[in-house]
Design a protein around this motif. Structure first.
Motif, PDB file in Angstrom:
ATOM      1  N   TYR A 141       0.868  -1.185   0.000  1.00  0.00           N
ATOM      2  CA  TYR A 141       0.000   0.000   0.000  1.00  0.00           C
ATOM      3  C   TYR A 141       0.901   1.229   0.000  1.00  0.00           C
ATOM      4  N   GLU A 142       0.815   2.008  -1.074  1.00  0.00           N
ATOM      5  CA  GLU A 142       1.674   3.184  -1.209  1.00  0.00           C
ATOM      6  C   GLU A 142       0.832   4.402  -1.591  1.00  0.00           C
ATOM      7  N   PRO A 143       0.389   5.172  -0.603  1.00  0.00           N
ATOM      8  CA  PRO A 143      -0.362   6.377  -0.965  1.00  0.00           C
ATOM      9  C   PRO A 143       0.507   7.276  -1.838  1.00  0.00           C
ATOM     10  N   GLY A 175       7.846  -2.909   4.786  1.00  0.00           N
ATOM     11  CA  GLY A 175       7.794  -1.713   3.952  1.00  0.00           C
ATOM     12  C   GLY A 175       8.391  -1.902   2.575  1.00  0.00           C
ATOM     13  N   LEU A 176       7.903  -1.084   1.652  1.00  0.00           N
ATOM     14  CA  LEU A 176       8.541  -0.922   0.342  1.00  0.00           C
ATOM     15  C   LEU A 176       9.190   0.460   0.388  1.00  0.00           C
ATOM     16  N   ILE A 177      10.508   0.468   0.281  1.00  0.00           N
ATOM     17  CA  ILE A 177      11.275   1.667   0.572  1.00  0.00           C
ATOM     18  C   ILE A 177      11.917   2.196  -0.706  1.00  0.00           C
ATOM     19  N   GLY A 178      11.717   3.472  -0.998  1.00  0.00           N
ATOM     20  CA  GLY A 178      12.338   4.073  -2.175  1.00  0.00           C
ATOM     21  C   GLY A 178      13.640   4.752  -1.790  1.00  0.00           C
ATOM     22  N   GLY A 179      13.586   6.065  -1.591  1.00  0.00           N
ATOM     23  CA  GLY A 179      14.786   6.873  -1.322  1.00  0.00           C
ATOM     24  C   GLY A 179      15.705   6.277  -0.267  1.00  0.00           C
ATOM     25  N   ALA A 180      15.142   5.841   0.838  1.00  0.00           N
ATOM     26  CA  ALA A 180      15.977   5.363   1.954  1.00  0.00           C
ATOM     27  C   ALA A 180      16.587   3.985   1.691  1.00  0.00           C
TER      28      ALA A 180
HETATM   29  C1  PEP Z   1       8.559   3.873  -3.679  1.00  0.00           C
HETATM   30  O1  PEP Z   1       9.053   4.345  -4.689  1.00  0.00           O
HETATM   31  O2  PEP Z   1       7.993   2.777  -3.720  1.00  0.00           O
HETATM   32  C2  PEP Z   1       8.664   4.632  -2.434  1.00  0.00           C
HETATM   33  C3  PEP Z   1       8.011   4.208  -1.394  1.00  0.00           C
HETATM   34  O3  PEP Z   1       9.466   5.752  -2.458  1.00  0.00           O
HETATM   35  P1  PEP Z   1       9.915   6.650  -1.206  1.00  0.00           P
HETATM   36  O4  PEP Z   1      10.249   5.715  -0.078  1.00  0.00           O
HETATM   37  O5  PEP Z   1      11.082   7.425  -1.689  1.00  0.00           O
HETATM   38  O6  PEP Z   1       8.734   7.507  -0.849  1.00  0.00           O
END
Ligand code: PEP
Length: 257
Positions: free
Chosen positions: A173-175, A238-243
């Motif tokens: 789930y990624e708002p 979590g699904l993590i982008g930048g970090a």
């Molecule tokens: C993403 O790209 O899936 C994401 C969650 O990015 P960020 O953590 O940078 O918001």
């Protein structure tokens, strides 16, 4: 027990050498504190650009609980689709997972729920596990239609899968308003939506599968806020982008359960 998962979406960042270095650093940290003690498998999934997969698959090979995946795949097996990559190709490079339906793909590349449904099907039929992303825009949340939006994305993109195929899916789930903005959903907002998603899964596939199903939160999740988010009953990671682009930060997030 539900699997705890932290996945890193590197997006279009790092060249091959930088990607190898980043994954080596993450693996070194994990080797010192093996994931087995923290999670059931799978634990960590790295989603680098396509061209890194072969090299990263070699690096993670002997590290328990670490997997590599692709950020996208096409909904055909092979043929005249210049520039696309199919699920069997991704698998042959050593990947086990694929991200489908990231909001950047939905928005920038006009990927519809119908297209995502086809991609999901091909990916699973060809032996990949799917991390399926869903999320509402700021406008949709402000108009209080966010639950409806998620229901529709899941119904049209995923819920036609049979139960066996569906058990190869992880939902993220990624708002959209939280992705890359530094504006994280509150733990309450995340919990509410995750509980709603779990209810939808239970309605469609039964409580047993819903209870063991992993639902990840994504959107400006970082080393500082991960713990509070992961503490929520229905947030399984979590699904993590930048970090995820800094080994130290990503490892802190991995340790936030
Ligand atoms: C993403 O790209 O899936 C994401 C969650 O990015 P960020 O953590 O940078 O918001």
């Amino acid at each position: 027990m539900r699997k705890k998962i932290v996945a890193g979406n590197w997006k279009m960042n790092t060249n091959v050498d930088e990607g190898k270095k980043l994954s080596q650093e993450i693996c070194e940290m994990i080797k010192k504190k093996p994931l087995k003690t923290i999670y059931g498998s799978p634990g960590v999934i790295l989603f680098p650009p396509f061209v890194h997969i072969i090299e990263i698959a070699k690096i993670i090979k002997d590290v328990e609980g670490v997997f590599v995946g692709a950020q996208n795949c096409y909904s055909e097996l092979s043929g005249a689709y210049t520039g696309e990559i199919s699920a069997p190709m991704i698998k042959s490079a050593g990947a086990t997972h694929v991200l489908i339906g990231h909001s950047e793909r939905r928005k920038l590349f006009n990927e519809s729920n119908k297209m995502l449904a086809a991609k999901t099907s091909f990916a699973i039929e060809n032996g990949l596990n799917v991390v399926f992303c869903c999320g509402e825009s700021l406008e949709e949340r402000e108009n209080e239609i966010h639950f409806e939006v998620i229901r529709r994305q899941l119904k049209e993109g995923l819920f036609w899968l049979d139960i066996e195929s569906f058990s190869n899916v992880i939902i993220a789930y990624e708002p959209v308003w939280a992705i890359g903005t530094g504006k994280t959903a509150t733990p309450d907002q995340a919990q509410q939506m995750h509980a709603f998603i779990r209810e939808l899964i239970a309605e469609k596939y039964g409580k047993e599968l819903a209870d063991s199903f992993s639902i990840l939160y994504g959107g400006s999740c970082n080393a500082k806020n991960a713990q509070q988010l992961f503490e929520q009953e229905d947030v399984d990671g979590g699904l993590i982008g930048g970090a995820s682009l800094k080994a130290g930060d990503f490892f802190k997030i991995i340790q936030s359960f």
